[in-house]
Design an enzyme around this catalytic site. Structure first.
Site, PDB file in Angstrom:
ATOM      1  N   HIS A 110       2.384  -4.558 -57.863  1.00 11.01           N
ATOM      2  CA  HIS A 110       0.948  -4.352 -58.012  1.00 11.01           C
ATOM      3  C   HIS A 110       0.522  -3.048 -57.331  1.00 11.01           C
ATOM      4  O   HIS A 110      -0.137  -2.196 -57.941  1.00 11.01           O
ATOM      5  CB  HIS A 110       0.204  -5.551 -57.411  1.00 11.01           C
ATOM      6  N   GLU A 111       0.916  -2.879 -56.080  1.00 11.91           N
ATOM      7  CA  GLU A 111       0.524  -1.672 -55.330  1.00 11.91           C
ATOM      8  C   GLU A 111       1.189  -0.427 -55.906  1.00 11.91           C
ATOM      9  O   GLU A 111       0.575   0.640 -55.964  1.00 11.91           O
ATOM     10  CB  GLU A 111       0.837  -1.835 -53.848  1.00 11.91           C
ATOM     11  N   HIS A 114      -0.864   0.823 -58.819  1.00 11.28           N
ATOM     12  CA  HIS A 114      -2.000   1.662 -58.402  1.00 11.28           C
ATOM     13  C   HIS A 114      -1.520   3.091 -58.117  1.00 11.28           C
ATOM     14  O   HIS A 114      -2.135   4.058 -58.566  1.00 11.28           O
ATOM     15  CB  HIS A 114      -2.648   1.118 -57.126  1.00 11.28           C
ATOM     16  N   ASP A 187      -9.650  -5.900 -57.630  1.00 10.41           N
ATOM     17  CA  ASP A 187      -9.617  -4.569 -58.239  1.00 10.41           C
ATOM     18  C   ASP A 187     -10.648  -4.482 -59.342  1.00 10.41           C
ATOM     19  O   ASP A 187     -11.173  -3.445 -59.636  1.00 10.41           O
ATOM     20  CB  ASP A 187      -8.234  -4.264 -58.818  1.00 10.41           C
TER      21      ASP A 187
END
Length: 187
Positions: A110-111, A114, A187
Site C-alpha cells: 500500500h505505502e 503511494h 486515503d
C-alpha cells in the site's frame, strides 16, 4: 438566536500558520532552551514542517529533546527531530500492536503504491521524504513528503496528482494482493 449584536463577538481574527521564515524563528526561540548538535539545521526542520502552528513547533522541540534525553544524548540531533515530527504528526509508535505478516505485506504494498505514483507524477515540489510501515496513531504505515517550498496555491494538475498518489495505495493492494483493505479508507 443566531444573530450577533453589534460590537459583540463580531470580529473574526485570522491567525494563519507561519511560513518557513516564521517557523524557523519559532524553532530558534524554543531551541534556545536545549543543546543542539551541529548537524541540527533548524532551517531544514522548518522546511519540513509546513502547516505546523507555533504550538506544534514548541511540541516538536520538546519531543525531540525528550527523545534525545531518553537515549542518553547530550545534544539533540536531526534524527531526534525526525522522530518528534512523526510523533507530532501521526501519534506515538505502536510497536506492541500485533500485526500479522500478511498485514505487514499489505501495508508495505500500500505505502509503496503511494510512493511509486508520487515518483511518477511529482512536479518537483513534493519529493518523497519517508515511507514506513511502523504503526502510528490509527495508521499502519505512511508515506510522507517534504515540500521544497511552502505551497500557497494548488493547481488543478497538482490536486489531481495528489488524488492519484492517494489512490496509488489502493491500486497497489488490488494489483499485488488481489483485494483492497479498509487501510485505503483514509486515503
Amino acid at each position: 438566536r443566531d444573530r450577533l449584536r453589534p460590537g459583540r463577538f463580531d470580529r473574526h481574527v485570522v491567525v494563519p500558520t507561519p511560513d518557513i521564515n516564521g517557523r524557523e524563528k519559532i524553532l530558534v526561540s524554543h531551541a534556545e532552551q536545549i543543546e543542539l548538535s551541529q548537524e541540527a539545521d533548524l532551517r531544514k526542520i522548518a522546511r519540513g514542517t509546513p502547516g505546523f502552528t507555533g504550538a506544534d513547533l514548541a511540541n516538536l522541540v520538546n519531543e525531540a529533546a525528550l527523545y534525545a534525553a531518553r537515549n542518553n544524548k547530550k545534544k539533540v540531533e536531526p534524527q531526534d527531530f525526525e522522530y518528534a515530527k512523526d510523533k507530532v504528526l501521526m501519534g506515538a509508535e505502536r510497536r506492541t500492536l500485533l500485526i500479522t505478516e500478511e498485514e505487514k505485506k499489505t501495508t508495505a504494498y500500500h505505502e509503496a503504491g503511494h510512493a511509486i505514483v508520487q515518483a511518477v507524477v511529482d512536479d518537483g515540489l513534493l519529493p518523497i521524504h519517508k515511507v514506513t510501515i511502523i504503526p502510528r496513531g490509527q495508521s499502519l504505515g505512511s508515506t510522507m513528503f517534504t515540500p521544497k517550498k511552502d505551497i500557497l496555491n494548488h493547481s488543478k494538475r497538482r490536486v489531481l496528482n495528489q488524488i492519484c498518489c492517494a489512490m496509488g495505495g489502493r491500486a497497489a493492494e488490488e494489483i499485488e494482493i488481489g483485494d483492497v483493505t479498509s487501510g485505503a479508507a483514509g486515503d
